[in-house]
Motif scaffolding. Sequence first.
Motif, PDB file in Angstrom:
ATOM      1  N   UNK A  44     -44.816  59.404 -51.296  1.00 12.19           N
ATOM      2  CA  UNK A  44     -46.089  60.119 -51.357  1.00 12.19           C
ATOM      3  C   UNK A  44     -46.711  59.993 -52.744  1.00 12.19           C
ATOM      4  N   UNK A  45     -45.877  60.067 -53.775  1.00  5.15           N
ATOM      5  CA  UNK A  45     -46.366  59.876 -55.148  1.00  5.15           C
ATOM      6  C   UNK A  45     -47.039  58.511 -55.301  1.00  5.15           C
ATOM      7  N   UNK A  46     -46.362  57.465 -54.832  1.00  4.06           N
ATOM      8  CA  UNK A  46     -46.902  56.108 -54.970  1.00  4.06           C
ATOM      9  C   UNK A  46     -48.247  55.985 -54.244  1.00  4.06           C
ATOM     10  N   UNK A  47     -48.330  56.577 -53.038  1.00  6.64           N
ATOM     11  CA  UNK A  47     -49.574  56.502 -52.274  1.00  6.64           C
ATOM     12  C   UNK A  47     -50.718  57.208 -53.000  1.00  6.64           C
ATOM     13  N   UNK A  48     -50.443  58.367 -53.575  1.00  9.39           N
ATOM     14  CA  UNK A  48     -51.485  59.123 -54.263  1.00  9.39           C
ATOM     15  C   UNK A  48     -51.919  58.432 -55.555  1.00  9.39           C
ATOM     16  N   UNK A  49     -50.971  57.801 -56.241  1.00 12.22           N
ATOM     17  CA  UNK A  49     -51.314  57.070 -57.467  1.00 12.22           C
ATOM     18  C   UNK A  49     -52.245  55.900 -57.143  1.00 12.22           C
ATOM     19  N   UNK A  50     -51.981  55.210 -56.021  1.00  6.41           N
ATOM     20  CA  UNK A  50     -52.786  54.040 -55.635  1.00  6.41           C
ATOM     21  C   UNK A  50     -54.075  54.423 -54.901  1.00  6.41           C
ATOM     22  N   UNK A  51     -54.199  55.668 -54.473  1.00  9.56           N
ATOM     23  CA  UNK A  51     -55.357  56.124 -53.698  1.00  9.56           C
ATOM     24  C   UNK A  51     -56.627  55.999 -54.537  1.00  9.56           C
ATOM     25  N   UNK A  52     -57.656  55.370 -53.973  1.00  8.59           N
ATOM     26  CA  UNK A  52     -58.895  55.121 -54.712  1.00  8.59           C
ATOM     27  C   UNK A  52     -59.846  56.318 -54.696  1.00  8.59           C
ATOM     28  N   UNK A  53     -59.594  57.265 -53.806  1.00  6.05           N
ATOM     29  CA  UNK A  53     -60.467  58.423 -53.709  1.00  6.05           C
ATOM     30  C   UNK A  53     -60.083  59.510 -54.699  1.00  6.05           C
ATOM     31  N   UNK A  54     -60.547  60.724 -54.425  1.00  8.85           N
ATOM     32  CA  UNK A  54     -60.324  61.888 -55.287  1.00  8.85           C
ATOM     33  C   UNK A  54     -59.207  62.750 -54.706  1.00  8.85           C
TER      34      UNK A  54
END
Length: 628
Positions: free
Chosen positions: A480-490
């Motif tokens: 989940x951390x990796x996904x949020x770090x790579x997430x382009x949104x807010x």
Amino acid sequence: MPLVTLQDIYLSYGQPPLIDRINLVIEPGERICLIGRNGAGKSTLLKILTGQVTADEGVLKRAAGVKIAQLEQSVPHDATGSVFDVIAEGLGEEGKLAARYHHLILQLGSDPSDKVMNELEEVQGELERVDGWDINQRVEAIVTTMELNPDVDISSLSGGYKRRVLLARALVCKPDLLLLDEPTNHLDIDAIQWVEAFLLKWEGALLFISHDRRFMNNLATRFVEIDRGQLAEFNCNYATYIQRKKDMLETEDRHNALFDKRLSQEEVWIRQGIKARRTRNEGRVRALEALRVEHAARRKQVGTAKMDIQQADKSGKIVAEANDISFAFDDGNAVVKSFSTLIQRGDKVGLIGRNGVGKTTLLKLLLGQLEPQQGKIKTGTNLNIAYFDQYRAALDETKTVQDNVSGGRDMLEVGGKSRHVISYLQDFLFSPDRCRQPVSALSGGERNRLLLAKLFTRPSNILVLDEPTNDLDIDTLDLLEELLIDYKGTVLLVSHDRSFLNNVVTSTLVFEGNAVINQYIGGYDDWLRQRKAEQTPTTGKTSAATKVSSKADAPVKKRSYKVQRELDKLPAEIERLETEIGAISEKMNQPDFYQAERSVTAAVEKNLATAQEQLNHCYQRWEDLETE
């Protein structure tokens, strides 16, 4: 002498076994962290230690007179009675007698009647007969130590204080071994730090389950992992455990690949026909049968969730702009006073504050779901919001897992492609059978994974996550951390997981008390450093830029020659210790390391622990000197 010894413990509720002939020794004064995936058997192992569950096979040995107490994973919703009564329950019948005496003393102050006096004398006599004065003093002492009000009803307390009361009940009997199941769940950071500091000073042995990486690293002296029914022990800190576990899994994969290659070659040989049968070696045939049995019994590693966040078109550059806003509830309890902030596309903002301080309310204000009573909030354009609710209100308890995600349909549109709902849920570690069960049958960790699965079916450019880390195992947290770090949104994130905040957010909104909210650059540790380096602000209008400016303008205190010299030497010492730790870890990761005599391996493990302790001290000293 060990407090508890487990020998060849076996427990199965079907195949494969949940606990498969494990061994464990718990020594006095140890603080052991029990790690494992959701459903691996951690809570069951604690129940075996307390006698709530009986193993199918194996031996459980307890030292003579050893006392074991347990703090359950969840706080009972129906807990009632005064704090004194609940704590005294940990002492059985004698505790009830002490609670009765306590209430009569209170009653005597308002009703000094003969009836109360006679009843008090009767209780005093019973206490003397069972030598119960020590019992009463122990309850009063633990109440003082835990900073509790003994006469408050437990039902009126916050979740953090309820857990503190239950911890006091477990400790009042002076246990030799304390068992804690997820002690930090649903606690705010202040409460977590209080529990952490208390347990560090406690002298008894401790076995605890946790997925809070900072809590584990600060508290544990040893890690024990349960994986596919087996226990593996790691005498190291958390970072070293992660590396050694990674190396173990890589070694296991190499061994399995070689085994599978050999099995494949033998299967080809046995099927070569008449020519092979003329020269068939019966020993080789028996060896092949043994290989087949071993392959069939192999338990594969539990898969990792394959979550993916669907991203919508970009939102406007400004997501939310608050100008001098204030908000209070109808009872006059203020949540926000004169607060201003600007959140732009791509920001990852963490909200930090005690439970009940108003973090969820602030989220609703920033998203336009509530109107401020003073000031203005401007929300951006083209906002596609995905909301993770800490109370999981989006889940229907009566419906099945798959119906909660798909609304009764078999197919989902995910990432522009059509997928079967069960195939999609398998990415979140739900088996087909589990997909057909009602949500009410799921564990806390499974419910959080289901809510994430439902959340990620729809495209978004703003993720609002209200305590998403509760009950999630470490592997899922890392993903989940990796996904949020790579997430382009807010991202707007409410969390009490200090490591999670450090790794994900780029700024924090901190509730400082009295409805004052201040913004800081960076994560949790960055906030601590900035708070320590400056005076606490008195207004919520102060922005992160103003803080940085005021900090830069402040006069810099010149370090003494001695302090500066010590500071200059620390980087080289840290590099030396890290090199030493790397060399020792590499030696311990060799396949033949644990084939040596125990005295040899113990000496190496001791050297590693010493070096790691010295390294931690150097880092702490460096931080202290930098902020002097």
